[in-house]
Motif scaffolding. Structure first.
Motif, PDB file in Angstrom:
ATOM      1  N   ALA A  74     112.423   3.686  22.697  1.00 21.71           N
ATOM      2  CA  ALA A  74     111.040   3.832  23.155  1.00 21.71           C
ATOM      3  C   ALA A  74     110.829   5.159  23.876  1.00 21.71           C
ATOM      4  CB  ALA A  74     110.666   2.666  24.068  1.00 21.71           C
ATOM      5  N   ILE A  75     111.835   5.575  24.656  1.00 18.26           N
ATOM      6  CA  ILE A  75     111.735   6.841  25.388  1.00 18.26           C
ATOM      7  C   ILE A  75     111.750   8.030  24.429  1.00 18.26           C
ATOM      8  CG2 ILE A  75     112.932   8.361  27.009  1.00 18.26           C
ATOM      9  CD1 ILE A  75     113.858   5.815  28.481  1.00 18.26           C
ATOM     10  N   PHE A  76     112.678   8.010  23.464  1.00 19.49           N
ATOM     11  CA  PHE A  76     112.749   9.089  22.471  1.00 19.49           C
ATOM     12  C   PHE A  76     111.430   9.240  21.729  1.00 19.49           C
ATOM     13  CE2 PHE A  76     117.560   8.774  22.275  1.00 19.49           C
ATOM     14  CZ  PHE A  76     117.767  10.052  22.770  1.00 19.49           C
ATOM     15  N   LYS A  77     110.913   8.140  21.222  1.00 18.40           N
ATOM     16  CA  LYS A  77     109.687   8.192  20.427  1.00 18.40           C
ATOM     17  C   LYS A  77     108.495   8.667  21.250  1.00 18.40           C
ATOM     18  CE  LYS A  77     109.294   6.831  16.673  1.00 18.40           C
ATOM     19  NZ  LYS A  77     109.379   7.475  15.350  1.00 18.40           N
ATOM     20  N   THR A  78     108.456   8.292  22.511  1.00 16.10           N
ATOM     21  CA  THR A  78     107.367   8.740  23.378  1.00 16.10           C
ATOM     22  C   THR A  78     107.476  10.232  23.669  1.00 16.10           C
ATOM     23  OG1 THR A  78     107.217   6.545  24.406  1.00 16.10           O
ATOM     24  CG2 THR A  78     106.239   8.389  25.599  1.00 16.10           C
ATOM     25  N   LEU A  79     108.684  10.690  23.959  1.00 14.02           N
ATOM     26  CA  LEU A  79     108.890  12.117  24.217  1.00 14.02           C
ATOM     27  C   LEU A  79     108.547  12.950  22.992  1.00 14.02           C
ATOM     28  CD1 LEU A  79     112.240  12.063  26.249  1.00 14.02           C
ATOM     29  CD2 LEU A  79     109.938  12.560  27.117  1.00 14.02           C
ATOM     30  N   TRP A  80     108.930  12.483  21.807  1.00 19.61           N
ATOM     31  CA  TRP A  80     108.617  13.222  20.591  1.00 19.61           C
ATOM     32  C   TRP A  80     107.118  13.236  20.322  1.00 19.61           C
ATOM     33  CZ3 TRP A  80     112.961  10.319  17.476  1.00 19.61           C
ATOM     34  CH2 TRP A  80     114.205  10.805  17.891  1.00 19.61           C
ATOM     35  N   ALA A  81     106.455  12.139  20.634  1.00 13.46           N
ATOM     36  CA  ALA A  81     104.999  12.100  20.468  1.00 13.46           C
ATOM     37  C   ALA A  81     104.316  13.079  21.419  1.00 13.46           C
ATOM     38  CB  ALA A  81     104.475  10.688  20.708  1.00 13.46           C
ATOM     39  N   LEU A  82     104.941  13.306  22.575  1.00 10.58           N
ATOM     40  CA  LEU A  82     104.409  14.268  23.548  1.00 10.58           C
ATOM     41  C   LEU A  82     104.827  15.699  23.237  1.00 10.58           C
ATOM     42  CD1 LEU A  82     105.005  12.215  26.822  1.00 10.58           C
ATOM     43  CD2 LEU A  82     102.792  12.725  25.754  1.00 10.58           C
ATOM     44  N   GLY A  83     105.647  15.866  22.182  1.00  7.35           N
ATOM     45  CA  GLY A  83     106.067  17.201  21.775  1.00  7.35           C
ATOM     46  C   GLY A  83     107.303  17.707  22.454  1.00  7.35           C
ATOM     47  N   VAL A  84     108.051  16.841  23.121  1.00  7.84           N
ATOM     48  CA  VAL A  84     109.274  17.248  23.824  1.00  7.84           C
ATOM     49  C   VAL A  84     110.450  17.123  22.856  1.00  7.84           C
ATOM     50  CG1 VAL A  84     110.787  16.826  25.783  1.00  7.84           C
ATOM     51  CG2 VAL A  84     108.314  16.425  25.987  1.00  7.84           C
ATOM     52  N   PRO A  85     111.117  18.218  22.516  1.00  6.51           N
ATOM     53  CA  PRO A  85     112.202  18.188  21.505  1.00  6.51           C
ATOM     54  C   PRO A  85     113.549  17.775  22.066  1.00  6.51           C
ATOM     55  CG  PRO A  85     111.805  20.439  22.181  1.00  6.51           C
ATOM     56  CD  PRO A  85     110.822  19.604  22.948  1.00  6.51           C
ATOM     57  N   ILE A  86     113.652  16.576  22.605  1.00  2.00           N
ATOM     58  CA  ILE A  86     114.929  16.068  23.100  1.00  2.00           C
ATOM     59  C   ILE A  86     115.687  15.442  21.930  1.00  2.00           C
ATOM     60  CG2 ILE A  86     116.057  14.416  24.610  1.00  2.00           C
ATOM     61  CD1 ILE A  86     114.792  16.684  26.121  1.00  2.00           C
ATOM     62  N   GLY A  87     116.853  16.004  21.600  1.00  2.00           N
ATOM     63  CA  GLY A  87     117.637  15.492  20.489  1.00  2.00           C
ATOM     64  C   GLY A  87     117.053  15.806  19.132  1.00  2.00           C
ATOM     65  N   ALA A  88     116.110  16.715  19.099  1.00  2.00           N
ATOM     66  CA  ALA A  88     115.451  17.077  17.842  1.00  2.00           C
ATOM     67  C   ALA A  88     115.017  18.537  17.906  1.00  2.00           C
ATOM     68  CB  ALA A  88     114.235  16.190  17.596  1.00  2.00           C
ATOM     69  N   THR A  89     114.916  19.159  16.744  1.00  2.00           N
ATOM     70  CA  THR A  89     114.438  20.537  16.694  1.00  2.00           C
ATOM     71  C   THR A  89     112.916  20.561  16.830  1.00  2.00           C
ATOM     72  OG1 THR A  89     114.189  20.496  14.288  1.00  2.00           O
ATOM     73  CG2 THR A  89     116.340  21.153  15.171  1.00  2.00           C
ATOM     74  N   GLN A  90     112.405  21.732  17.171  1.00  2.00           N
ATOM     75  CA  GLN A  90     110.954  21.869  17.294  1.00  2.00           C
ATOM     76  C   GLN A  90     110.269  21.620  15.952  1.00  2.00           C
ATOM     77  OE1 GLN A  90     109.330  22.388  20.273  1.00  2.00           O
ATOM     78  NE2 GLN A  90     107.520  21.911  19.034  1.00  2.00           N
ATOM     79  N   LYS A  91     110.914  22.033  14.869  1.00  2.00           N
ATOM     80  CA  LYS A  91     110.355  21.803  13.539  1.00  2.00           C
ATOM     81  C   LYS A  91     110.280  20.312  13.228  1.00  2.00           C
ATOM     82  CE  LYS A  91     110.762  23.079   8.665  1.00  2.00           C
ATOM     83  NZ  LYS A  91     110.460  21.693   8.219  1.00  2.00           N
ATOM     84  N   ALA A  92     111.304  19.564  13.640  1.00  3.60           N
ATOM     85  CA  ALA A  92     111.295  18.121  13.421  1.00  3.60           C
ATOM     86  C   ALA A  92     110.131  17.469  14.153  1.00  3.60           C
ATOM     87  CB  ALA A  92     112.615  17.521  13.880  1.00  3.60           C
TER      88      ALA A  92
END
Length: 204
Positions: free
Chosen positions: A40-58
């Motif tokens: 839930a934390i990962f998906k929320t951070l990615w939705a907010l545009g925070v590239p934790i554990g993921a590239t900016q392109k991802a």
């Protein structure tokens, strides 16, 4: 008389009591609820545009896919950091807690007519058992698959810009949730087997 004595000895067997308390423990619901928090934390951070554990392109690809394929409501929510799968994870977390908390046996008091009344236990047990078995299989297979990739036994697949450790945490969480929610469902089912046991149950 001998049979009664034998039954009494079995009921007083510390091993039998220990095994029963292990199966009826409330801890499984708490373990299940915690296991989905990373997802839930990962998906929320990615939705907010925070590239934790993921590239900016991802991250950009995720946002583009949500805009193109998720529909107006979900894409609107995603713009404000609300991912529908993260919401589903939160629902699964509350399901796990409902199996071990007293409010998991009654309708909320603010619901008209039904407020405060006990509901049928299978309203929780059915999604818990079905979801638990599916996630145990899916998460377990995925963890094994990722492990084989890490050992070089199986070719690495396309990670879509995500770090391998992210997949291990996510799929590991799925497996743990599936396995422990089944144990929590078994505990809930045992504790609420009859009305007397349900009324006398003490929750921790």
């Amino acid at each position: 008389m001998k049979s009664e004595t034998r039954i009494d000895k079995q009921s007083s067997n510390p091993k039998g009591i220990g095994l029963q308390s292990w199966f009826q423990s409330n801890k499984w619901g708490y373990v299940a609820s915690v296991s989905l928090l990373p997802y839930a934390i990962f998906k929320t951070l990615w939705a907010l545009g925070v590239p934790i554990g993921a590239t900016q392109k991802a991250i950009e690809d995720m946002h583009a896919n949500m805009e193109a394929y998720s529909g107006p409501v979900f894409s609107f929510l995603y713009r404000y950091g609300i991912d529908i799968t993260a919401l589903l994870a939160i629902i699964a977390i509350f399901l796990a807690l409902a199996l071990v908390r007293p409010w998991g046996q009654r309708f909320p008091k603010w619901i008209p007519i039904f407020g405060g009344r006990k509901f049928h236990r299978w309203l929780l047990l059915f999604p818990a058992w079905v979801g638990g078995m599916l996630f145990t299989i899916f998460g377990g297979v995925s963890v094994i698959d990722m492990g084989l990739m890490g050992l070089g036994i199986k070719p690495s697949g396309n990670m879509d810009g995500l770090e391998p450790w992210v997949f291990m945490i996510v799929y590991g969480g799925f497996f743990i949730w599936g396995f422990t929610i089944c144990l929590a469902a078994l505990s809930y089912q045992t504790r609420t087997r009859n009305r007397k046991a349900e009324n006398n149950q003490t929750f921790l």
